[in-house]
Design a protein around this motif. Sequence first.
Motif, short mmCIF file in Angstrom:
data_model
loop_
_atom_site.label_atom_id
_atom_site.label_comp_id
_atom_site.label_asym_id
_atom_site.label_seq_id
_atom_site.Cartn_x
_atom_site.Cartn_y
_atom_site.Cartn_z
N PRO A 46 0.72 -1.16 0.22
CA PRO A 46 -0.20 -0.47 -0.30
C PRO A 46 1.02 1.65 0.10
CG PRO A 46 -0.80 -1.29 1.39
CD PRO A 46 0.68 -2.78 1.51
N LEU A 47 0.51 2.22 -0.64
CA LEU A 47 1.04 3.00 -1.04
C LEU A 47 1.13 4.54 0.43
CD1 LEU A 47 0.74 4.54 -4.54
CD2 LEU A 47 2.70 3.71 -3.39
N PRO A 48 1.83 5.10 0.86
CA PRO A 48 1.20 6.26 1.72
C PRO A 48 0.50 6.99 1.82
CG PRO A 48 3.99 5.79 1.58
CD PRO A 48 3.47 5.08 0.69
N ASP A 49 -0.29 6.97 2.67
CA ASP A 49 -1.42 9.22 2.39
C ASP A 49 -0.34 9.62 1.56
OD1 ASP A 49 -3.68 10.53 2.64
OD2 ASP A 49 -3.08 10.95 4.42
N GLY A 50 -1.09 10.37 0.35
CA GLY A 50 -0.90 11.29 -0.13
C GLY A 50 0.28 11.02 -0.97
N VAL A 51 0.15 9.42 -1.29
CA VAL A 51 1.51 9.17 -2.38
C VAL A 51 0.44 8.51 -3.87
CG1 VAL A 51 3.37 7.04 -2.46
CG2 VAL A 51 3.76 9.16 -0.85
N THR A 52 0.69 8.90 -4.71
CA THR A 52 0.74 8.11 -5.64
C THR A 52 1.68 7.03 -6.24
OG1 THR A 52 -1.04 7.63 -7.86
CG2 THR A 52 -0.33 9.72 -8.10
N ALA A 53 1.31 6.52 -7.40
CA ALA A 53 1.77 5.34 -8.26
C ALA A 53 1.74 5.59 -9.56
CB ALA A 53 2.53 4.08 -8.17
N GLN A 54 2.49 5.80 -10.53
CA GLN A 54 2.21 5.44 -12.20
C GLN A 54 2.47 5.61 -13.14
OE1 GLN A 54 -1.19 6.72 -12.64
NE2 GLN A 54 -1.93 7.59 -10.57
N ILE A 55 2.49 4.49 -14.36
CA ILE A 55 3.47 4.04 -15.07
C ILE A 55 2.31 4.08 -16.46
CG2 ILE A 55 1.60 1.35 -15.25
CD1 ILE A 55 4.10 -0.45 -15.14
N ARG A 56 3.77 4.14 -17.00
CA ARG A 56 3.76 3.86 -18.43
C ARG A 56 4.90 3.09 -19.23
NH1 ARG A 56 4.47 10.37 -20.59
NH2 ARG A 56 3.93 9.23 -22.59
N ASN A 57 4.36 2.37 -20.31
CA ASN A 57 5.27 1.13 -20.83
C ASN A 57 5.63 1.83 -21.81
OD1 ASN A 57 4.98 -1.53 -22.67
ND2 ASN A 57 6.46 -1.92 -20.60
N ASN A 58 7.21 1.16 -22.70
CA ASN A 58 7.67 1.80 -24.14
C ASN A 58 8.26 0.71 -24.74
OD1 ASN A 58 9.64 1.19 -23.33
ND2 ASN A 58 11.11 2.41 -23.72
N GLY A 59 7.29 -0.60 -24.51
CA GLY A 59 6.99 -1.80 -25.48
C GLY A 59 8.77 -2.58 -24.75
N MET A 60 9.30 -2.55 -24.44
CA MET A 60 9.92 -2.97 -23.78
C MET A 60 10.37 -2.74 -22.10
SD MET A 60 12.91 -2.68 -26.39
CE MET A 60 13.98 -1.53 -25.13
N GLU A 61 10.07 -1.41 -21.58
CA GLU A 61 10.72 -0.86 -20.24
C GLU A 61 8.92 -0.67 -19.60
OE1 GLU A 61 13.21 1.24 -21.66
OE2 GLU A 61 14.73 0.58 -20.57
N ASN A 62 9.15 -0.32 -18.41
CA ASN A 62 8.40 0.19 -17.32
C ASN A 62 9.41 1.43 -16.76
OD1 ASN A 62 6.27 -1.53 -18.09
ND2 ASN A 62 6.65 -3.15 -16.22
N TYR A 63 8.37 2.49 -16.70
CA TYR A 63 8.98 3.42 -15.83
C TYR A 63 7.26 3.72 -15.32
CZ TYR A 63 11.79 5.06 -19.90
OH TYR A 63 12.85 5.31 -20.83
N ILE A 64 8.03 3.16 -13.55
CA ILE A 64 7.25 3.54 -12.98
C ILE A 64 7.29 4.83 -12.35
CG2 ILE A 64 6.54 2.63 -10.34
CD1 ILE A 64 6.99 0.20 -11.84
N PHE A 65 6.76 5.82 -11.51
CA PHE A 65 6.39 7.20 -11.41
C PHE A 65 6.50 6.73 -9.94
CE2 PHE A 65 7.02 9.42 -15.28
CZ PHE A 65 6.41 8.24 -16.30
N LEU A 66 6.73 7.37 -9.08
CA LEU A 66 6.39 7.82 -7.28
C LEU A 66 6.45 9.37 -7.18
CD1 LEU A 66 8.97 4.64 -6.20
CD2 LEU A 66 6.49 4.95 -6.85
N MET A 67 5.37 10.05 -6.62
CA MET A 67 5.06 11.09 -6.66
C MET A 67 4.51 11.40 -4.61
SD MET A 67 3.73 12.02 -10.52
CE MET A 67 2.24 9.92 -10.92
N ASN A 68 4.81 12.32 -4.32
CA ASN A 68 4.44 12.85 -3.08
C ASN A 68 4.16 13.50 -2.82
OD1 ASN A 68 4.52 12.94 -0.39
ND2 ASN A 68 6.55 12.58 0.31
#
Length: 673
Positions: A618-640
């Motif tokens: 679970p993510l802490p309060d006020g934090v989100t994670a988002q994702i994009r994929n370029n066909g080879m790699e995942n880009y995972i974005f963590l934002m507080n």
Amino acid sequence: MRFPPIMRNNPHILHGSDYNPEQWLKWKDTIWKEDMRLAKLAGLNSLTAGVFSWSTLEPEEGVYQVTWLDEVMDMLAENGFTAVLGTPSGAKPAWLSKKYPEVLRVDDSRQRILHGDRHNHCLSSPVYREKTRAINTMLAERYKDHRALGVWHISNEFSGECHCPLCQERFRSFLKNKYTTLDALNTAWWTAFWSHTYTEWEQIESPSSRGSAGHNGLRLDWRRFTTEQFVDFYLHETAPLKSITPGVPCTTNLMATYSGIDYARFAEVLDVVSWDSYPRWTSTDADKETGMHASYCHDLMRGLKQKPFMLMESCPSATNWQPVSKLRRPAVHKLQCIQALAHGADTIQYFQFRKSRGGPEQFHGAVVDHEGSENTRVFKDVAEVGAYLKGLDGLVGADTPAKVALVYDYNVRWALDDAKGFLQQKTGYEQTVLDHYRPFWTRGIPVDIIDSKQRYDKYDVLIAPMLYMIREGVAERIRSFVEEGGLFVTTYSAGYVDETALAFLGGFPGPLKDILGVWCEEIDALFPGEQNTIEWTKDTYKRSYKAFDLCELIHLRGAEALGVYGGDFYAGRPAVTVNACGKGKAYFIAARTGDDFLGDFYKEITAEAGIQPILANPLPDGVTAQIRNNGMENYIFLMNFSSREAGVSLGSSAKDNATVITLKPFEARIIVE
Ligand code: GLA
Ligand code: ZN
């Protein structure tokens, strides 16, 4: 999956800004040169020119003065910048209004406005159309082979409406085309009510605040007509560009939840969606909500085409038109930029490069301050982002792999805004869609926000809160989505009216009745502060949730109750239901509920659909994670977005806490794997 880059001559994350060199024409030998030095130092690779340049480009009718723009374009190319080139129709020169008053809009009280400001030209005016055709043709001819030219930026923030006689005439043609006969129109608008039956087309006029607000059918069609006016004007502007520079994409800057245009329709004619984002950051804990809303707007804009978009404008510091122009605290600028990328932006652009010395927006945050050097905090923030973006070429074109679709429909919003009854002050459509978005944002599950007319087949879960208006073909498509195994969720006030706002006969939720297996007999509106409860009756947990604002009184017609009302004369009657339909299921939430209910409910729905959050823990309060994929790699974005430090566990299971990343307040990070 990876989409091709938006611009053929700039396959990087575009980092740019509105550039208004005509404001500094007299100082071009010093300021323009300094602009190039500073823009490079800020790590920009693109500048947007020409958006409000009409009076400089055509100081008198038919006399073009373009050598300054030639110089700007050459200067951009020589210094390695892509040009986002504007067409100037967003603000007109004074000579045009003076000589041809028909270009000035008429407001809804039928008064012609005076010259001034911007975004206020009549879209029907033959003169305005001819002048824009001519100047756009000139620009396209002139720069068709220019190596700087990357994208056409059409006009600026299309908005408003015009009620002049020319527009009224076009409105009537639109209606004739749509309904063919007056009889069909009278039925669709239910004009026999209050004796509004039209007997000649000429009797029809746009809604007005002075006199007749009009029937809801009229109001809906007026907004659709206004949308078509913008589409038509946009196509008029792009016609010469498309024929002279066919390889150059065209766009115009949208405004997310602006309600005057059906953006889902408008997006059909755009090559790429671009939009202007100005979140009201407070740099306090309240930014958890501001951040979520900004994410929601990005997802809404990406959802229009479900591919990467341009962040055409944003502010690197204080936004002059907000009620409180609070300075951006350290870290917030980078957070805002990474957030846009996280939700599908392939560009980070600002308004504007150099602060204007005078005029209405002279104190709007800009990359270069009145002070003029690279030594400001804001400049350094921008330069830091510029350096950071240079390492992100792999992100260009990366897709957002969303399995959840949330419906935000501009037509539903219009219909609900006009709906009398229920809760007149607070029908709450936008807030409700946002409330249904929150559980996904909080858990870090990507969501596409789409219009009800878009395709559903790539999703596992389809959520359409308050789907009050069921537009043509939508019920059939929801049925096939569910029959094929999808999970569909809707709520109270769904399925009340058809596309012209006529109530469905035979019981609500109209054409969704069979899919949902319920009949909604009545809807209760509660006063502020009044509450009912939903008692969850399904085994997994025995909980009680608050219900407020709107409570629909429903009967099971094949569905099973998962929760019942706890109070009032309808205590014990179903409040949440599920209906099996083909290989899938359709859920109905009969009352407005809070985050507690929606959080638990969507946890069950995503588990059932096999959708996992991006991170197992679970993510802490006020934090989100988002994702994009370029066909080879995942880009995972963590934002507080909280004002406190937050530890994010990257472990692969809920128990595995091996890798914990600590995010500082307002920090964002990207992890590539
Ligand atoms: C809008 C406009 C710009 C500028 C900015 C300021 O987005 O498109 O021209 O006025 O706002 O925030
Ligand atoms: Zn008009």
